[in-house]
Scaffold this motif. Sequence first.
Motif, short mmCIF file in Angstrom:
data_model
loop_
_atom_site.label_atom_id
_atom_site.label_comp_id
_atom_site.label_asym_id
_atom_site.label_seq_id
_atom_site.Cartn_x
_atom_site.Cartn_y
_atom_site.Cartn_z
N ASN A 148 -9.83 -9.65 5.41
CA ASN A 148 -9.30 -8.69 4.44
C ASN A 148 -9.57 -9.18 3.02
O ASN A 148 -9.90 -8.39 2.13
N ASN A 150 -13.74 -4.19 9.97
CA ASN A 150 -13.88 -4.74 8.62
C ASN A 150 -15.16 -5.56 8.49
O ASN A 150 -15.87 -5.48 7.48
N LEU A 197 -5.62 -15.24 2.71
CA LEU A 197 -6.10 -14.13 1.88
C LEU A 197 -6.79 -14.67 0.63
O LEU A 197 -7.86 -14.19 0.24
N HIS A 244 -3.01 -6.39 -4.83
CA HIS A 244 -3.65 -6.43 -3.51
C HIS A 244 -3.01 -7.49 -2.63
O HIS A 244 -2.70 -7.26 -1.46
N ASP A 292 -1.37 -5.99 0.60
CA ASP A 292 -2.13 -6.20 1.82
C ASP A 292 -1.72 -7.47 2.57
O ASP A 292 -1.82 -7.54 3.79
N PHE A 310 -7.53 -12.07 10.35
CA PHE A 310 -7.51 -10.71 9.80
C PHE A 310 -7.30 -10.75 8.29
O PHE A 310 -7.97 -10.05 7.53
N GLU A 311 -6.36 -11.59 7.84
CA GLU A 311 -6.10 -11.68 6.40
C GLU A 311 -7.28 -12.32 5.67
O GLU A 311 -7.60 -11.93 4.54
N SER A 346 -11.39 0.92 3.72
CA SER A 346 -10.00 0.55 3.51
C SER A 346 -9.47 -0.29 4.68
O SER A 346 -9.41 0.19 5.81
N SER A 347 -9.02 -1.52 4.39
CA SER A 347 -8.42 -2.37 5.42
C SER A 347 -7.10 -1.78 5.91
O SER A 347 -6.74 -1.91 7.08
N SER A 348 -6.36 -1.13 5.00
CA SER A 348 -5.08 -0.53 5.39
C SER A 348 -5.29 0.59 6.39
O SER A 348 -4.60 0.68 7.40
N HIS A 362 -13.33 -8.81 2.22
CA HIS A 362 -13.71 -7.41 2.33
C HIS A 362 -13.26 -6.61 1.11
O HIS A 362 -13.96 -5.70 0.65
N ASP A 363 -12.09 -6.94 0.57
CA ASP A 363 -11.51 -6.15 -0.51
C ASP A 363 -11.65 -6.80 -1.89
O ASP A 363 -11.11 -6.28 -2.86
#
Length: 544
Positions: free
Chosen positions: A87, A165, A439, A272, A276, A83-84, A176-178, A90-91
Amino acid sequence: MSQAATSRHGGTAQGHHHASPRRVAMDRDHGMLEKFLFLALLLGGLGYAGYSIWQDVDAAGADTLTLLPFLLLVVALLIALGFEFVNGFHDTANAVATVIYTHSLPAHVAVIWSGAWNFLGVLLSSGAVAFGIVSLLPVELILHVGSGAGMAMVFALLIAAIVWNLGTWWLGLPASSSHTLIGSIIGVGIANQLLQGRDGTAGVDWGQAANVGYSLLLSPVVGFVAAGLLFITLKVLVRNPALYREPKGNTPPPWWIRSLLVLTCTGVSFAHGSNDGQKGMGLIMLILIGIVPTAYALNHAVNVEEVARFSAIAQATESSLLTLTAKAPPPADPRAALTAYVRDRQASPDTLPALAQVTREIADMVAKHQSLSQVPAASVSNIRNDMYLASETIRLMGKTGEPGVDATAKSNLSAFKRELDQATKFIPLWVKVAVAIALGLGTMVGWKRIVVTVGEKIGKTHLTYAQGGAAELVAMATIGAADMYGLPVSTTHVLSSGVAGTMAANRSGLQMSTVRNLLMAWVLTLPAAIVLSGTLYAVLRQIM
């Protein structure tokens, strides 16, 4: 844009006759050294995490993990780190799109620079956001996270967030991942209630959900208006025509605007990572508490002096609560009373007596040991759950302003909550390092799709230096305000809409097909994540 260009970048708005933004060279073969370093960091991070878990379990005197729990732990940790990683790429556009399209930094340098600052942001984060995310989860599942329902919750919300995502990334849509993660949490909460035959609205923090909904609607407006106004202000105050024209070839901007853009890229990347990255940390801690409670449910770093202080504050808190309740007898099941209060956020006459009883039992248990590492393995999960219930009850009482609680009681409750949080809300260094690597490496992979959308497909002309600076400054300021005031504003939304705002302010024109797709992604993120995670949870509950 030519047909070849359209196919390469996934399509653009059709039917307009404006010149397309000039494409920036982003294709570059990675050398063997870069690939080796990437793989070495990836394997090194995973190896360090595995070795640290083995050390922690051994130091806690816990029995060796049997095969099934071990496999469950490995799969859960890989999904959380996945997931990270997603993320990260993605961001990435939040930080690097403007420096790339203004030629402030070459693309490959920008993403490596951003990845490094994301890494540092995670390492230096406080951990407060991590447990803020955990507190949004259904209380029954947190207390029994090691059960089948608890593991189903973790898997469902993480997989749902990853799927959404990846889907928006594949389409090149900044989402937005959040908001995706919070939507997944809400979906699990609703599904859990419905499966238990309760009202689906129970057990969900709808106040937080409303805040997310408001920010989902307001973030694009804030970004669009603020960046547009800042751009117009720059035009009035800084009369340098070169700032408002598209770059010529690969010529970088003047040194001062280039420095500003690199500085904002650095700030957005660091913030970030700091913000995140913590979401993954909180979920990893939940996984560890559920599968290896002996090693991770309580903070073994709490020393003898701190345990003595804990016991004294707990006794003072119990005394204050007994005074407030005139020593009213506790309910037959004080934990059930506190669970209902945390779940429903509705106080009853049993709330304070139940809290007093649980506080006394926590104090008695802790007083028997010189440190938390000496708590018997059979008692660890129970005492951790009691501490969590007491801490969440005190937190909610502080929000709702429980009537009749005097200044002395408030002071004792606040001090007791700090001690409870120190004992239960901690993040080992290896968790931070593993998330930082996931990340940071994710930031360097797969970033091009969304960067191209932000840099090329929002406006009908190339991003100018002033437009990039205005959009990035607004994004950086928004992150700072969000961290300072705890507001759930999406910097992804602010940046992409900020670029649109500067295009509108400059009368450059907008590619409406892209704007419509962005709006659709903004609107659908929360409900899509709710449906995905709720459905996954219901399916996984049949298996686990």
